[in-house]
Each structure stands twice: as structure tokens, then as C-alpha cells.
Design a protein around this motif. Structure first.
Motif, PDB file in Angstrom:
ATOM      1  N   ILE A  20       0.840  -1.203   0.000  1.00 20.49           N
ATOM      2  CA  ILE A  20       0.000   0.000   0.000  1.00 20.49           C
ATOM      3  C   ILE A  20       0.873   1.250   0.000  1.00 20.49           C
ATOM      4  CG2 ILE A  20      -1.639   1.364   1.359  1.00 20.49           C
ATOM      5  CD1 ILE A  20      -2.878  -1.261   2.302  1.00 20.49           C
ATOM      6  N   GLY A  21       1.935   1.230   0.798  1.00 17.92           N
ATOM      7  CA  GLY A  21       2.856   2.363   0.843  1.00 17.92           C
ATOM      8  C   GLY A  21       3.512   2.599  -0.507  1.00 17.92           C
ATOM      9  N   GLY A  22       3.905   1.507  -1.186  1.00 19.76           N
ATOM     10  CA  GLY A  22       4.538   1.639  -2.492  1.00 19.76           C
ATOM     11  C   GLY A  22       3.602   2.188  -3.545  1.00 19.76           C
ATOM     12  N   VAL A  23       2.376   1.691  -3.564  1.00 23.40           N
ATOM     13  CA  VAL A  23       1.386   2.174  -4.528  1.00 23.40           C
ATOM     14  C   VAL A  23       1.086   3.651  -4.277  1.00 23.40           C
ATOM     15  CG1 VAL A  23      -1.016   1.962  -5.287  1.00 23.40           C
ATOM     16  CG2 VAL A  23       0.344  -0.096  -4.871  1.00 23.40           C
ATOM     17  N   THR A  24       0.965   4.025  -3.006  1.00 20.19           N
ATOM     18  CA  THR A  24       0.681   5.420  -2.657  1.00 20.19           C
ATOM     19  C   THR A  24       1.805   6.341  -3.117  1.00 20.19           C
ATOM     20  OG1 THR A  24      -0.585   4.719  -0.705  1.00 20.19           O
ATOM     21  CG2 THR A  24       0.150   7.008  -0.777  1.00 20.19           C
ATOM     22  N   THR A  25       3.045   5.936  -2.834  1.00 21.66           N
ATOM     23  CA  THR A  25       4.191   6.741  -3.259  1.00 21.66           C
ATOM     24  C   THR A  25       4.224   6.888  -4.771  1.00 21.66           C
ATOM     25  OG1 THR A  25       5.567   6.126  -1.353  1.00 21.66           O
ATOM     26  CG2 THR A  25       6.714   6.859  -3.334  1.00 21.66           C
ATOM     27  N   PHE A  26       3.992   5.785  -5.475  1.00 20.66           N
ATOM     28  CA  PHE A  26       4.036   5.834  -6.939  1.00 20.66           C
ATOM     29  C   PHE A  26       2.987   6.794  -7.499  1.00 20.66           C
ATOM     30  CE2 PHE A  26       2.457   4.328 -11.056  1.00 20.66           C
ATOM     31  CZ  PHE A  26       3.624   4.433 -11.801  1.00 20.66           C
ATOM     32  N   LEU A  27       1.774   6.737  -6.964  1.00 19.23           N
ATOM     33  CA  LEU A  27       0.707   7.596  -7.462  1.00 19.23           C
ATOM     34  C   LEU A  27       1.020   9.078  -7.267  1.00 19.23           C
ATOM     35  CD1 LEU A  27      -2.482   5.624  -6.341  1.00 19.23           C
ATOM     36  CD2 LEU A  27      -1.571   5.868  -8.659  1.00 19.23           C
ATOM     37  N   THR A  28       1.730   9.394  -6.183  1.00 23.52           N
ATOM     38  CA  THR A  28       2.036  10.805  -5.910  1.00 23.52           C
ATOM     39  C   THR A  28       3.190  11.333  -6.757  1.00 23.52           C
ATOM     40  OG1 THR A  28       3.502  10.215  -4.068  1.00 23.52           O
ATOM     41  CG2 THR A  28       1.202  10.673  -3.537  1.00 23.52           C
ATOM     42  N   VAL A 181      -6.890  22.792 -10.076  1.00 25.22           N
ATOM     43  CA  VAL A 181      -7.380  21.454  -9.732  1.00 25.22           C
ATOM     44  C   VAL A 181      -6.384  20.730  -8.837  1.00 25.22           C
ATOM     45  CG1 VAL A 181      -7.883  19.162 -10.673  1.00 25.22           C
ATOM     46  CG2 VAL A 181      -8.840  21.189 -11.767  1.00 25.22           C
ATOM     47  N   ILE A 182      -5.093  20.802  -9.178  1.00 24.78           N
ATOM     48  CA  ILE A 182      -4.058  20.128  -8.386  1.00 24.78           C
ATOM     49  C   ILE A 182      -3.992  20.700  -6.974  1.00 24.78           C
ATOM     50  CG2 ILE A 182      -1.566  19.770  -8.147  1.00 24.78           C
ATOM     51  CD1 ILE A 182      -1.448  19.624 -11.223  1.00 24.78           C
ATOM     52  N   ASN A 189      -6.150  16.385   0.380  1.00 25.71           N
ATOM     53  CA  ASN A 189      -5.345  15.181   0.652  1.00 25.71           C
ATOM     54  C   ASN A 189      -5.715  14.010  -0.255  1.00 25.71           C
ATOM     55  OD1 ASN A 189      -3.811  16.296   2.821  1.00 25.71           O
ATOM     56  ND2 ASN A 189      -5.580  16.033   4.170  1.00 25.71           N
ATOM     57  N   VAL A 190      -6.007  14.308  -1.513  1.00 23.45           N
ATOM     58  CA  VAL A 190      -6.319  13.266  -2.488  1.00 23.45           C
ATOM     59  C   VAL A 190      -5.012  12.661  -2.993  1.00 23.45           C
ATOM     60  CG1 VAL A 190      -7.339  12.755  -4.736  1.00 23.45           C
ATOM     61  CG2 VAL A 190      -8.462  14.376  -3.179  1.00 23.45           C
ATOM     62  N   SER A 306       7.877  10.461  -1.239  1.00 25.98           N
ATOM     63  CA  SER A 306       7.976   9.190  -0.525  1.00 25.98           C
ATOM     64  C   SER A 306       7.314   9.279   0.853  1.00 25.98           C
ATOM     65  CB  SER A 306       9.450   8.796  -0.349  1.00 25.98           C
ATOM     66  OG  SER A 306      10.103   8.683  -1.598  1.00 25.98           O
ATOM     67  N   ALA A 307       7.193  10.509   1.360  1.00 30.54           N
ATOM     68  CA  ALA A 307       6.555  10.707   2.660  1.00 30.54           C
ATOM     69  C   ALA A 307       5.103  10.249   2.635  1.00 30.54           C
ATOM     70  CB  ALA A 307       6.634  12.178   3.066  1.00 30.54           C
ATOM     71  N   SER A 308       4.463  10.318   1.471  1.00 34.95           N
ATOM     72  CA  SER A 308       3.072   9.880   1.386  1.00 34.95           C
ATOM     73  C   SER A 308       2.973   8.367   1.579  1.00 34.95           C
ATOM     74  CB  SER A 308       2.468  10.270   0.028  1.00 34.95           C
ATOM     75  OG  SER A 308       3.141   9.605  -1.031  1.00 34.95           O
ATOM     76  N   GLY A 309       3.930   7.629   1.039  1.00 36.31           N
ATOM     77  CA  GLY A 309       3.958   6.180   1.219  1.00 36.31           C
ATOM     78  C   GLY A 309       4.266   5.794   2.645  1.00 36.31           C
ATOM     79  N   VAL A 310       5.147   6.556   3.282  1.00 36.67           N
ATOM     80  CA  VAL A 310       5.471   6.319   4.689  1.00 36.67           C
ATOM     81  C   VAL A 310       4.235   6.578   5.547  1.00 36.67           C
ATOM     82  CG1 VAL A 310       6.821   7.179   6.644  1.00 36.67           C
ATOM     83  CG2 VAL A 310       7.937   6.774   4.441  1.00 36.67           C
TER      84      VAL A 310
END
Length: 430
Positions: A20-28, A181-182, A189-190, A306-310
Motif C-alpha cells: 500500500i505504501g509503495g502504490v501510494t508513493t508511486f501515485l504521488t 485542480v491540483i 489530501n487526495v 515518498s513521505a506519502s507512502g510512509v
């Protein structure tokens, strides 16, 4: 196997959390696979080859960080450094993109050496904190200028150098809308706000017939046009010293700040506030830069995203390995990347600029001897279209102001040496 290699229990995590952390980091941070080829293509590089190089360099960097350093920190070509590569080194200084890649490669090798021989601490301690803040803000303003130009919001003006463009034009409207939009999605926090904003503008412009849809999935383009195309010999010119130094300097401090910031967010720092295995993490980053140059992209660096994945639970290198896998999968989405117009990425550039310019809030504005060099660094980068010149001018101004104000003892020898070298550079090469 995962437990034995990544020590999941010791880090109070599970395979599920790491994924989940990896997917989150990648998306950001996945926006880089759209933005980087768009920027480097303006330097004359093959956009398809740069797309492949971007994905491969990011995947390799993430794998080294995950498997060697065991940290949940992802890497990819750095924002700001890619703009410096194209707009300053190639278009501004008129070096070839092959020579620019050679400079990136040299900076990566130097980064590896200073990481091995522990020179990093000396370099970091030699740079005044105020200049670090000013340089970060300067890169942010530099990105803002590029974003506004790409969207046609700022245009050339023979009377005032720059002026306001036609805000009713499609590119300006799409660029501004993408930025709005961004920012809104980020505030809410999307996850993947930047990528969503880019894709939204691309799709919207296709619906209204102002952008061509090239498809979604295909076989990856050839990397041959950029693979091992770097001109290292051409980068050994005296006039390229400041360019190599700029690549090294920005990558070094960006990486150090990201490692400590993400480490603190994830509780990875020791009791003294230091990051264990820092040497391994720095070697992972510097190796990725050298490898990325060989593949055909600008400096690869650690991403603060990467902080988002953490925050989502990632604590070990398995998170970075997941990100690497997703970058490899992205290789098959080159048509989608080719369908992204420059005005769709303009909003993303402007958003990143806002984040970087926020460093000005930490400046000691009550001390003019600190504040003045900060503003010189911040304003000179966008106005000269050169991160290297901004860094040089900030060092020179800092040293001179401190000496004239009687604070010469507060300046270390390294700063004086760098200031003198930069003065010589301006006198000899300009």
C-alpha cells in the motif's frame, strides 16, 4: 523471504502495508513519467527514448534504495534539475544534450566518491543555511517561470523582456485550470493529486478537440537514441565546472533533505536524530544519477513524495521495490505519455514551484546579511534562466556582504573558496 530480507517485524510493518505504501508513493510521483520527457524533449532529445529512460532510471534507483539501503524512499529524475538541464545548459548555454548528460554523469560519479569518503558532511556544513533556503526557493521560482511560459501565460515582450500573454488562449486556460485542480486536490489530501490534474487536463483538451489521443498501451519505444549517448569528454571543459557543480550541489542537498525529512516522518531516525545506513542511501541515490545519465535522463534523486507512502504505512525497502515494479509496468504506457501536452504539465510545474518556494518562510528576514543573498539566489535563477548562475551569485554576495559588515569570521573557509572560484568564473568566462 520478505521478513528475512527487509526485517518487517522489526519495523512494525507487514507486506500488505508495504505494498500500500509503495502504490501510494508511486501515485504521488508518477507525474514525472509525463513531465520529464516533455521537458527534455525541448533540449532536442527523443521523447520516447527519454520516457523509457525515465521509467528505467526510476526503477533502478528504487531497487537500489530498497534492496541495498532498505529504505521506503523512491527515486526518479528530479524536478528543477531537468529544467536546468534543458533551459539553462542546453538552450541557454548552448551545450549539446549529450554534453549535458556527460555533466550529469560526472556529478553522479563525484557524488559517489564524496559519499564513500565521507566528504558529504564537510560540503553540507560549508554551505550557510540561508543559502540552502534561497537556492530551494530559486529553483521553485525557476520552475514557476517555465510553467507560465509553457502555458503561454508569460510571453516575450520587446519593451519589458516579459509580459502577460493571452489568458483567453486554450493553453493558458488549461494551464491555470490544471494548477487550480491540483491545488484543490492536494488541499483535500487526495492521493495522486498531481497525476490526476495532469490527466484531467489532457482528457479535457481531447474532448474539445485541442489535443490528439495517441492511445494508452503499446510496446515500449526504443531507448537507443539516448542510451550511452552522454559526452563525458565534452563535459570536461572549464566552462562546465559550474554546471557539474550545480547538478551535484542541488542533488546532494535535495537528497539529504529528503532522506532526513522522510526518515523523521517514518520514525526511522535514531536517538541522535541521524539516519542509520545514511551512507548506503546516499550511494543508492548517487548511483542512480550515474546510471540514469547512461540511460538518457537528467539527475535521478530521492523524492519527498515518498513521505506519502510512509504515511500510508511503508517502513522498509519493500515499499521502494513496489514502486520500482510500478515504474517498469509504466513502460507500456508510452502512448498515454505522448498524449500529454505541455500545458497539461504546466499546472504540475507551478504546483511544485509553490512547494519549493515555501522555504522562504524559514529565512531570518531580520538579518539583512542573510536575507539579501537569499533573495539574490531566489530571483537570479528565474531571471537568468540558470540555477548555476543563481548559486554562484548567492555565494559571491553572501561572502562580500559578510566581509563588508564585519562578520567575516562567521564565514567558513569553504564558502570563501567557492565565492572566489565563482568570481573567477564570471571574470574569465563571461
Amino acid at each position: 523471504m520478505f521478513e528475512r530480507y527487509f526485517q518487517l517485524k522489526a519495523h512494525n510493518t507487514t507486506v500488505r502495508k508495504e505494498v500500500i505504501g509503495g502504490v501510494t508513493t508511486f501515485l504521488t510521483m508518477a507525474y514525472i513519467i509525463f513531465v520529464n520527457p516533455s521537458i527534455l524533449a525541448q533540449a532536442g532529445m527523443d521523447q520516447g527514448a527519454v520516457f523509457v529512460a525515465t521509467c528505467l532510471a526510476s526503477a533502478v534507483g528504487c531497487l537500489i534504495m530498497g534492496l541495498y539501503a532498505n529504505y521506503p524512499i523512491a527515486l526518479a529524475p528530479g524536478m528543477g534539475l531537468n529544467a536546468f538541464f534543458t533551459y539553462s545548459v542546453v538552450l541557454g548555454m548552448h551545450y549539446t544534450w549529450e554534453q549535458a548528460l556527460g555533466a550529469v554523469f560526472l556529478s553522479g560519479i563525484i557524488f559517489i566518491l564524496i559519499s564513500i569518503f565521507k566528504i558529504r558532511e564537510w560540503i553540507i556544513n560549508a554551505i550557510p543555511n540561508s543559502l540552502k533556503l534561497g537556492i530551494a526557493a530559486g529553483i521553485g521560482l525557476f520552475l514557476a517561470m517555465i510553467a507560465l511560459q509553457n502555458a503561454g501565460i508569460i510571453v516575450k515582450n520587446p519593451a519589458t523582456a516579459v509580459g502577460l500573454g493571452d489568458l483567453s488562449s486554450p493553453s493558458a486556460l488549461y494551464g491555470l485550470l490544471g494548477f487550480f485542480v491540483i491545488c484543490a486536490l492536494s488541499y483535500l489530501n487526495v492521493t495522486g493529486a498531481v497525476m490526476i490534474g495532469i490527466l484531467f487536463i489532457a482528457v479535457l483538451s481531447m474532448i474539445f478537440g485541442q489535443n490528439h489521443f495517441a492511445g494508452i498501451v503499446s510496446v515500449p519505444p526504443s531507448i537507443a537514441p539516448t542510451f550511452m549517448a552522454m559526452d563525458v569528454e565534452g563535459a570536461f571543459q572549464l566552462s562546465m565546472i559550474s554546471v557539474v557543480f550545480a547538478f551535484l550541489f542541488v542533488d546532494l542537498f535535495d537528497t539529504s533533505g529528503t532522506l532526513l525529512g522522510v526518515g523523521q516522518r517514518g520514525g526511522l531516525l535514531d536517538k541522535e536524530g541521524k539516519l542509520p545506513r545514511l551512507k548506503k542511501a546516499l550511494l543508492a541515490d548517487s548511483s542512480a544519477t550515474a546510471i540514469g545519465a547512461a540511460l538518457g535522463t537528467s539527475s535521478t534523486t530521492s523524492y519527498i513524495e515518498s513521505a506519502s507512502g510512509v504515511a500510508a504505512g511503508g517502513r522498509t525497502g519493500l515499499t521502494a521495490v513496489v514502486v520500482a515494479g510500478l515504474f517498469l509496468v509504466s513502460l507500456f504506457f508510452s502512448p498515454l505519455a505522448g498524449s500529454i501536452p505541455s500545458y497539461a504539465t504546466a499546472g504540475a510545474l507551478l504546483y511544485v514551484a509553490v512547494l519549493m518556494t515555501s522555504s522562504l518562510a524559514k529565512v531570518n528576514w531580520d538579518d539583512i546579511s542573510d536575507a539579501a543573498p537569499v533573495l539574490i539566489a531566489a530571483f537570479s535563477m528565474p531571471l537568468t534562466h540558470s540555477i548555476a548562475d543563481g548559486i554562484a551569485l548567492s555565494f559571491v554576495s553572501y561572502a562580500i556582504i559578510k566581509v563588508l559588515s564585519g562578520q567575516y569570521k562567521q564565514v567558513n573557509i569553504a564558502t570563501y573558496v567557492l565565492a572566489i572560484l565563482f568570481i573567477c568564473k564570471f571574470v574569465v568566462f563571461i
